[in-house]
Write a protein that holds these residues in place. Structure first.
Motif, PDB file in Angstrom:
ATOM      1  N   GLY A   1      54.840 -23.421   3.594  1.00 51.07           N
ATOM      2  CA  GLY A   1      56.197 -23.925   3.399  1.00 51.07           C
ATOM      3  C   GLY A   1      56.991 -23.046   2.444  1.00 51.07           C
ATOM      4  O   GLY A   1      58.188 -22.812   2.610  1.00 51.07           O
TER       5      GLY A   1
ATOM      6  N   GLN B   1      57.595 -26.518  -2.628  1.00 52.65           N
ATOM      7  CA  GLN B   1      56.183 -26.465  -2.271  1.00 52.65           C
ATOM      8  C   GLN B   1      55.283 -26.218  -3.475  1.00 52.65           C
ATOM      9  O   GLN B   1      54.072 -26.317  -3.367  1.00 52.65           O
ATOM     10  CB  GLN B   1      55.947 -25.350  -1.242  1.00 52.65           C
TER      11      GLN B   1
ATOM     12  N   ALA C   1      60.324 -24.989   5.714  1.00 50.17           N
ATOM     13  CA  ALA C   1      59.759 -26.136   6.404  1.00 50.17           C
ATOM     14  C   ALA C   1      60.380 -26.369   7.781  1.00 50.17           C
ATOM     15  O   ALA C   1      59.923 -27.220   8.536  1.00 50.17           O
ATOM     16  CB  ALA C   1      59.911 -27.390   5.547  1.00 50.17           C
TER      17      ALA C   1
ATOM     18  N   ASP D   1      55.606 -25.319  12.859  1.00 50.51           N
ATOM     19  CA  ASP D   1      56.030 -25.907  11.593  1.00 50.51           C
ATOM     20  C   ASP D   1      54.791 -26.073  10.746  1.00 50.51           C
ATOM     21  O   ASP D   1      53.675 -25.988  11.272  1.00 50.51           O
ATOM     22  CB  ASP D   1      56.833 -27.196  11.814  1.00 50.51           C
ATOM     23  N   PRO D   2      54.949 -26.253   9.430  1.00 47.29           N
ATOM     24  CA  PRO D   2      53.777 -26.178   8.560  1.00 47.29           C
ATOM     25  C   PRO D   2      52.681 -27.190   8.917  1.00 47.29           C
ATOM     26  O   PRO D   2      51.531 -26.989   8.546  1.00 47.29           O
ATOM     27  CB  PRO D   2      54.360 -26.458   7.168  1.00 47.29           C
ATOM     28  N   SER D   3      53.048 -28.257   9.613  1.00 46.12           N
ATOM     29  CA  SER D   3      52.011 -29.250   9.925  1.00 46.12           C
ATOM     30  C   SER D   3      51.597 -29.202  11.385  1.00 46.12           C
ATOM     31  O   SER D   3      50.995 -30.142  11.890  1.00 46.12           O
ATOM     32  CB  SER D   3      52.502 -30.656   9.598  1.00 46.12           C
TER      33      SER D   3
ATOM     34  N   ASN E   1      48.791 -25.118   3.036  1.00 37.14           N
ATOM     35  CA  ASN E   1      49.938 -25.828   3.612  1.00 37.14           C
ATOM     36  C   ASN E   1      51.205 -25.599   2.792  1.00 37.14           C
ATOM     37  O   ASN E   1      52.271 -25.281   3.321  1.00 37.14           O
ATOM     38  CB  ASN E   1      49.615 -27.330   3.716  1.00 37.14           C
TER      39      ASN E   1
END
Lengths: 236, 352, 293
Positions: free
Chosen positions: C110, B311, C115, C213-215, C106
């Protein structure tokens, strides 16, 4: 000691200097008028006092220097500035606008204590409480702006061209209220006007600004007879 | 006495440009095939960023869907390269009315990708651009997020989630260069052509109109420039550039699927264009290099001797983006100009 | 008919989540004049925070409350640190800064939490009520209730408190507010804080169904954009009505129109957005757009 004192005040908008050297005083309980042509620096002088323009020189109020104070803290000292264009919140109701006037001294208790007194001057506001301020007529808006300033029980009221765009009878009414506030409550007022006649009639003293400087000053009654002032600003 | 006269400054710029071209031309001789591949990606990003800079830097609009338009170009190339036969061979059932042909040379699909993506951009831009700047950003953002789901939905043509595999790249026309080198020159050849196109466009009437709109829509309207027309045009041009980049990308990796062009690509493209410098065509090269190499170096910084999270690049990009907006909104190009300008300011003549 | 009613209820539940996030966007738009592209990521971050709190043994509602407090502080901090330096700059600059925030938050999510997809507890039982042969999920009703309660409390705050009034005044005329002794900067920061709280509510209500989840908020953010634009980007009431109706419409379309199905929900929302913007650029409840020059 005067309530308000400006000496050698300069102010600029970016690179453009709007005030070169303004020196004036206002005593407690006095109505002072600020006259001058468009662009002479009248509005900027008020802004220099309320801290909404970059300025240098000395501005003091009640013996305290306003030097680097923010507009918020200057308002807290008891200066109510009704700006050019009145500064109302058109989408808020009349009552909410009045409440905003009380914000500076603790909204809830102040509005409760002051509303009856202020509504005494403008009884019609009572029925319009829930109306959006933007739907009032120009004269009504000017009176609402004045009422909002009074709710904060200011030590100094600053009015920026209250007559602008209004019918003569409404202008007369506004100045009648200003005089009444002065004689009955001892309110100090600094008023900027294009309408020199009514401003001189309503004030004790006056200053005439020309290109960012004080050109003439004196008692209003004398200025009314002053030849230059008469020719330039009173038109006879 | 420092300072150069104006013609000398222009000459210097041209010399620098010639130098960059020369370096790019000989670069593949000095590196392995993997590195060549990386610089091919730099070329592809360069094209995409040129297009985005025309849109954002010159006409002042934000697109968060540039990656999605690359995706459209990529799908055009993939589908046309495979042709109806190829698609059927992979078990797909493209509808009969689609003019697919029997498979084309990948290189020949590039101009088609340009035209198709450009037209899609124009069609999308027409309604979206009647709106204020932020709304376009919103609409393109939605496009970027929608594209993968649309690709999955129409799997008869796009191969759905499984994607489409292209034949492995080979050197056409019997030229004596290896495939990676061919792809490199193909990408940079396109980049050179499109750079000239962009250069001409931003200096022509249309470029002046774009800048006028960016610097004040009302004023531009008052001087007779139609914002809607020119904004749509900018969007079309930028989409066409993205289409070419996407097409080259599909050829390079010989594979396309819905996740090749995620929202994050669109966002990183915007970040890179800002880093390189809004409204500067030469700054684009900095953005393209950063887009290709920052993910690698942010994850494995050369001096720290340890690896960071996957990341890390995202964090670095984000923070750099914010800091640039704080300090140097004109990006790398602006920074360079700030350093160089004092040296190149015309010398004031004493007498005369 | 019974199923139709059921679809409406579950549409309202997701619509309430869109409405909360849309309201957050509108709050910031009114005070800062920009769309906060990081709104969804801020919500995701706080939802992960709630997950961590529960993971460390906190029970649901205390964790919920603490998360809202953290979200508020975070929102205020973001405004003070990241937005304030660019406050007076062109719209383009501020929007790019929020995109930088989106990217940073974002990636940070993560980095901290990984993720992979995580399950998120729901405070509501996983059963259903039967009302006149209509089966209603308690989960849906609970979600709708929490979101609407939040919106209602916020409305009360703006309507009845002094600070709420001052925040509205600042959104209308910051210069005049300053003359009345309102500290404009802090009011803006407060707006960001409240927006972050709304986002946190939306995130925690969405997480049991969409999973962590991250999204996770990306798609919801787009629905929220569409809802906000539908309602008129500067109208809080419009955002709520827009969110609820979008939830219902999308749910019905994807259930009863085969072409839309589950895959084309999002493009459908996009199409709704574009059509509304073309027919009525100011949205259903919004004021006519005044462009900044």
């Amino acid at each position: 000691m005067p309530l308000l004192e400006l000496s050698g005040v300069e102010a600029r908008y970016g690179p453009i200097k709007a005030l070169h050297d303004v020196t004036l005083t206002l005593d407690d309980g006095e109505v002072v008028a600020l006259l001058g042509a468009n662009g002479a620096g009248k509005t900027t002088t008020l802004r220099a006092i309320s801290g909404t323009v970059r300025r240098s020189g000395n501005v003091s109020f009640g013996g305290r220097s306003l030097g680097r104070r923010s507009p918020e803290s200057i308002a807290k000292l008891g200066i109510a500035h009704v700006p050019e264009g009145r500064g109302l919140f058109p989408e808020l109701t009349v009552w909410e606008n009045l409440r905003m006037g009380a914000y500076v001294r603790g909204e809830r208790k102040t509005i409760r204590a002051e509303a009856p007194r202020v509504l005494g001057y403008f009884p019609w506001l009572e029925e319009r409480k829930t109306q959006q301020a933007g739907t009032l007529s120009g004269g009504e808006q000017q009176m609402l702006a004045l009422a909002r300033a009074l709710v904060s029980r200011p030590r100094l009221l600053m009015l920026d061209e209250p007559s602008l765009g209004l019918a003569p009878t409404i202008v007369a009414e506004i100045f009648r209220i200003v005089r009444e506030l002065n004689t009955e409550d001892g309110l100090s007022v600094l008023v900027v006007e294009q309408n020199a006649k009514i401003a001189l009639e309503s004030s004790a003293r006056a200053y005439v600004l020309e290109v960012g400087r004080v050109a003439v000053e004196g008692a209003s009654a004398e200025l009314e007879r002053h030849e230059g002032v008469r020719k330039s600003y009173l038109g006879y | 006495m420092i300072g150069l006269p104006r013609p000398l400054y222009t000459a210097l710029k041209l010399a620098a440009l010639a130098g960059v071209v020369a370096i790019l031309a000989v670069l593949p001789r000095f590196m392995g095939e993997f590195r060549v591949g990386q610089f091919t990606f730099v070329g592809i990003y360069f094209i995409a960023l040129l297009g985005l800079n025309i849109l954002t830097g010159y006409s002042g609009q934000i697109s968060l869907g540039h990656g999605a338009f690359m995706g459209i170009g990529a799908y055009v190339t993939a589908v046309l390269t495979l042709g109806r036969k190829g698609l059927v061979l992979f078990g797909h059932h493209p509808p009969h009315w689609l003019p697919l042909g029997d498979g084309m040379r990948p290189a020949l699909t590039i101009p088609i990708a340009l035209v198709v993506t450009g037209i899609v951009g124009l069609l999308f831009g027409m309604p979206a651009l009647r709106l204020a700047g932020v709304s376009l950003a919103l609409a393109t953002f939605a496009v970027a997020v929608s594209l993968p789901t649309v690709a999955k939905r129409f799997e008869d043509v796009t191969g759905g989630g499984g994607g489409l595999s292209l034949p492995l790249p080979e050197t056409p026309f019997g030229l004596h260069v290896s495939a990676p080198h061919w792809l490199y020159y193909e990408a940079w050849g396109c980049a050179a052509i499109l750079f000239v196109v962009a250069w001409v466009l931003v200096r022509a009437r249309v470029g002046r109109a774009w800048r006028a709109i960016r610097d004040g829509e009302l004023a531009a309207t008052a001087s007779g420039v139609s914002p809607a027309l020119y904004k749509t045009l900018a969007f079309g041009v930028s989409s066409a550039f993205a289409g070419v980049a996407g097409s080259l990308l599909a050829i390079q990796v010989a594979f396309v699927n819905p996740d090749t062009f995620p929202l994050s690509l669109s966002i990183l493209l915007l970040a890179s264009v800002v880093v390189g410098g809004l409204g500067s065509l030469s700054g684009v090269i900095v953005g393209a290099l950063m887009l290709e190499f920052l993910p690698v170096y942010a994850q494995h910084p050369p001096l720290f001797g340890q690896s960071f999270s996957k990341q890390a690049p995202g964090v670095v990009f984000g923070v750099v983006l914010i800091l640039i907006m704080f300090a140097v909104p004109a990006g790398a190009a602006g920074l360079l100009r700030r350093i160089v300008r004092p040296l190149t300011k015309p010398v004031p003549t004493v007498s005369d | 008919m019974a199923e139709f009613a059921q679809q409406i209820v579950s549409g309202l539940a997701s619509g309430a989540i869109y409405a909360s996030l849309a309201l957050a966007l509108v709050l910031i738009y009114r005070s800062t004049d920009v769309i906060n592209f990081a709104q969804g990521e801020m919500a995701t971050f706080t939802t992960y925070t709630a997950w961590s709190l529960m993971h460390h043994g906190m029970s649901y509602w205390p964790a919920f409350a603490l998360t809202l407090a953290i979200a508020f502080a975070g929102g205020v901090a973001v405004e003070r640190v990241v937005i304030r330096p660019v406050e007076r700059r062109p719209e383009l600059v501020i929007v790019i800064v929020t995109i930088g925030l989106l990217l940073t938050i974002n990636a940070t999510i993560g980095w901290i939490w990984g993720a992979d997809v995580k399950a998120f507890d729901s405070p509501f039982p996983n059963n259903t009520w039967d009302v006149h042969s209509v089966t209603i999920s308690v989960q849906d009703v609970g979600t709708l209730g929490v979101c609407l309660l939040t919106v209602f409390l916020l409305w009360g705050f703006f309507r009845f408190t002094t600070v709420g009034l001052a925040m509205r005044a600042v959104a209308i005329n910051p210069n005049a507010s300053r003359l009345l002794a309102v500290r404009v900067g802090w009011m803006l920061a407060l707006g960001w804080g409240l927006a972050a709280v709304l986002g946190a509510v939306a995130g925690m209500m969405a997480a049991p169904t969409v999973f962590l989840d991250p999204s996770m908020m990306l798609v919801i953010l787009i629905y929220a954009f569409a809802a906000a634009v539908l309602g008129g980007i500067d109208s809080p009431a419009g955002a709520v009505v827009g969110g609820l109706s979008l939830g219902v419409v999308i749910n019905l379309l994807s259930r009863y129109v085969n072409f839309v199905g589950t895959e084309l929900r999002l493009p459908t929302a996009l199409a709704v957005l574009l059509v509304v913007l073309i027919i009525r650029p100011q949205g259903l409840f919004g004021h006519k757009v005044v462009r900044r020059v």
